[in-house]
Motif scaffolding. Structure first.
Motif, short mmCIF file in Angstrom:
data_model
loop_
_atom_site.label_atom_id
_atom_site.label_comp_id
_atom_site.label_asym_id
_atom_site.label_seq_id
_atom_site.Cartn_x
_atom_site.Cartn_y
_atom_site.Cartn_z
N GLY A 91 0.82 -1.22 0.00
CA GLY A 91 0.00 0.00 0.00
C GLY A 91 0.85 1.26 0.00
N GLN A 92 1.95 1.22 0.73
CA GLN A 92 2.85 2.40 0.77
C GLN A 92 3.38 2.71 -0.61
OE1 GLN A 92 6.00 1.49 3.45
NE2 GLN A 92 4.84 2.17 5.25
N HIS A 93 3.73 1.65 -1.36
CA HIS A 93 4.26 1.85 -2.70
C HIS A 93 3.16 2.34 -3.64
CE1 HIS A 93 8.14 0.20 -1.69
NE2 HIS A 93 7.54 -0.82 -1.10
N THR A 94 1.96 1.79 -3.48
CA THR A 94 0.84 2.25 -4.33
C THR A 94 0.57 3.73 -4.06
OG1 THR A 94 -0.11 0.04 -4.37
CG2 THR A 94 -1.59 1.86 -4.93
N ARG A 95 0.69 4.14 -2.81
CA ARG A 95 0.51 5.56 -2.50
C ARG A 95 1.55 6.41 -3.23
NH1 ARG A 95 -3.51 6.57 1.06
NH2 ARG A 95 -3.99 4.89 2.52
N GLY A 96 2.76 5.90 -3.31
CA GLY A 96 3.80 6.61 -4.07
C GLY A 96 3.40 6.74 -5.53
N ASN A 97 2.87 5.66 -6.10
CA ASN A 97 2.45 5.68 -7.50
C ASN A 97 1.28 6.64 -7.72
OD1 ASN A 97 3.02 2.20 -7.20
ND2 ASN A 97 4.38 3.60 -8.32
N LEU A 98 0.39 6.70 -6.73
CA LEU A 98 -0.74 7.64 -6.83
C LEU A 98 -0.23 9.08 -6.83
CD1 LEU A 98 -3.28 5.84 -4.48
CD2 LEU A 98 -3.73 6.49 -6.86
N GLN A 99 0.80 9.31 -5.99
CA GLN A 99 1.40 10.64 -5.94
C GLN A 99 1.99 11.03 -7.30
OE1 GLN A 99 0.48 12.00 -3.08
NE2 GLN A 99 1.18 13.84 -4.17
N GLU A 100 2.65 10.05 -7.94
CA GLU A 100 3.25 10.30 -9.26
C GLU A 100 2.21 10.73 -10.29
OE1 GLU A 100 6.57 6.75 -8.56
OE2 GLU A 100 4.99 6.47 -10.07
N VAL A 101 1.06 10.03 -10.30
CA VAL A 101 0.05 10.39 -11.31
C VAL A 101 -0.66 11.69 -10.94
CG1 VAL A 101 -0.29 8.08 -12.22
CG2 VAL A 101 -1.71 8.83 -10.31
N LYS A 102 -0.81 11.91 -9.63
CA LYS A 102 -1.47 13.14 -9.19
C LYS A 102 -0.67 14.36 -9.63
CE LYS A 102 -3.82 14.87 -5.11
NZ LYS A 102 -4.13 14.65 -3.70
N SER A 103 0.65 14.25 -9.51
CA SER A 103 1.48 15.40 -9.89
C SER A 103 1.47 15.61 -11.40
CB SER A 103 2.91 15.22 -9.37
OG SER A 103 3.52 14.14 -10.05
N ARG A 104 0.92 14.66 -12.16
CA ARG A 104 0.76 14.83 -13.60
C ARG A 104 -0.68 15.13 -13.97
NH1 ARG A 104 4.89 11.83 -12.25
NH2 ARG A 104 6.79 11.95 -13.50
N GLY A 105 -1.47 15.49 -12.96
CA GLY A 105 -2.83 15.97 -13.24
C GLY A 105 -3.95 15.00 -12.96
N ALA A 106 -3.63 13.74 -12.60
CA ALA A 106 -4.70 12.76 -12.39
C ALA A 106 -5.60 13.15 -11.22
CB ALA A 106 -4.09 11.38 -12.12
N ASN A 107 -6.87 12.76 -11.35
CA ASN A 107 -7.84 12.88 -10.25
C ASN A 107 -7.80 11.60 -9.46
OD1 ASN A 107 -9.20 15.28 -10.14
ND2 ASN A 107 -10.77 14.67 -11.61
N THR A 108 -7.14 11.57 -8.34
CA THR A 108 -6.97 10.29 -7.64
C THR A 108 -8.05 10.06 -6.59
OG1 THR A 108 -5.46 11.31 -6.07
CG2 THR A 108 -4.47 10.24 -7.97
N LEU A 109 -8.44 8.80 -6.50
CA LEU A 109 -9.45 8.38 -5.53
C LEU A 109 -8.89 7.13 -4.86
CD1 LEU A 109 -13.19 8.30 -6.54
CD2 LEU A 109 -12.29 6.51 -5.12
N VAL A 110 -9.01 7.03 -3.54
CA VAL A 110 -8.41 5.89 -2.85
C VAL A 110 -9.47 5.07 -2.12
CG1 VAL A 110 -6.72 5.15 -1.12
CG2 VAL A 110 -6.25 7.17 -2.53
#
Ligand code: F6R
Length: 359
Positions: free
Chosen positions: A281-300
């Motif tokens: 989960g910690q790594h997935t959170r890192g990946n979510l951060q990566e896409v968020k900084s490229r504009g993604a609308n993230t939902l967890v």
């Protein structure tokens, strides 16, 4: 009959807690033991590898079962798509055992593999919702899902029932083999807790409907991401979303995004992360951060014990081997609401049939 429900799919999503309890009832003897054919257990015990062969959602149920099956039985498990396996059969182990997962028991792609493994003389088990179906009649053994008729084209309760019956089989086999993980695993109790947790998620419909409107109403594409079991649920979540709402959706191994697919992330692309495991989960959170900084609308979607304050969908905590049974429920409802909001027929998506009887 769908009664007061507007669509079968919604009824079938809602039935899942009852199906979990029904499976407990059907597979538990009066003295609390597991009712599984001894001959089936003996054959499995002498096998060296399990090959799960299935299509679509049923293949995803196979993936969701791999980890607990291996943990409880110490047997390696491979999952294969029927349409690929029959004509590109891999080198098999010495004593293979085949499990055909099929809601309908009539899927032609799966049947063509069963015909071949029968010719090779390998033992097989069909796990199906339909007693007397073709795959049931032609396999060595059958276990029933007891999920009741599934009418909506998009499979929901059959997926969770398949995982639960696979867990019953794993518990029975592991116990038979004397494996401590299985002996100590109080499966029937855990399935009861899952049923209650599913009810909690099902009661969140209004919240899920609103999130779906906010995140998915205007999009052409979407991603579900996760690792391990959360990746396998992501594949199922994406299939559900694409097949009825026509949003182009992909379930992705979270860590693999950066190896190419992240190029598709634009301003506003919805990316839904599933997190039910502390380490990955910690790594997935890192990946979510990566896409968020490229504009993604993230939902967890995260398990309560692992949740961060901003996570939008919280899953009650259940046994770590069985989180897929619960995590899939909000994703089924998201697919349902996205389809309603777009004005499509939830139960009868275009180009699809409930039972696929051609190869
Ligand atoms: C998707 C769906 C299909 C089926 C697949 C296999 O919602 O329902 O992907 O899972 O066609 O069908 P069965 O399980 O009947 O063999």
């Amino acid at each position: 009959e769908k009664g007061t429900y507007p669509y079968y799919m919604l009824k079938e999503i809602d039935e899942q807690p009852v199906v979990m309890r029904k499976i407990v009832q059907k597979y538990q003897t009066i003295d609390g033991e597991i009712a599984i054919d001894q001959d089936l257990l003996t054959t499995l015990k002498s096998s060296d590898r399990v090959y799960i062969v299935a299509c679509g959602t049923s293949s995803h149920a196979g993936w969701a079962s791999k980890k607990f099956f291996e943990t409880l039985t110490h047997l390696p498990v491979e999952i294969h798509l029927s349409s690929e396996f029959g004509y590109n059969m891999p080198l098999l182990s010495k004593k293979p055992f085949f499990i055909y997962l099929s809601q309908s028991g009539e899927t032609a792609d799966s049947r063509q593999v069963l015909v071949k493994t029968n010719e090779l003389g390998h033992p097989s088990l069909t796990i199906t919702n339909v007693a007397g179906s073709t795959l049931s009649r032609e396999a060595t053994y059958t276990l029933l899902l007891h999920a009741g008729p599934e009418i909506a084209v998009a499979s929901t309760k059959a997926y969770t029932a398949q995982i639960a019956v696979m867990a019953v089989l794993a518990k029975a086999l592991g116990t038979e083999k004397g494996i401590a993980n299985a002996v100590e695993f109080d499966l029937f109790h855990e399935l009861g807790l899952i049923a209650t947790a599913m009810e909690t998620m099902i009661n969140e419909k209004e919240h899920l409907e609103e999130l779906t409107a906010n995140y998915l109403s205007a999009t052409r594409n979407a991603f579900y991401i996760g690792r391990g079991n959360d990746y396998y649920v992501s594949m199922e979540a994406a299939l559900k979303l694409k097949e009825i709402s026509y949003i182009q959706a992909e379930g992705f191994a979270a860590g693999e995004l950066k190896h190419g697919t992240i190029a598709l992330i634009e301003e506003g692309t919805p990316v839904i992360g599933i997190i039910t495991d502390a380490v990955t989960g910690q790594h997935t959170r890192g990946n979510l951060q990566e896409v968020k900084s490229r504009g993604a609308n993230t939902l967890v979607i995260s398990s309560e014990g692992l949740a961060k304050p901003d996570d939008q969908i919280l899953l009650p905590t259940v046994h770590p081997l069985l989180t897929s049974l619960l995590a899939v429920v909000p994703t089924q409802l998201i697919a349902y609401f996205a389809t309603l909001q777009r004005g499509y027929d939830v139960d009868k998506p275009r180009n699809l049939a409930k039972s696929v009887t051609v190869e």
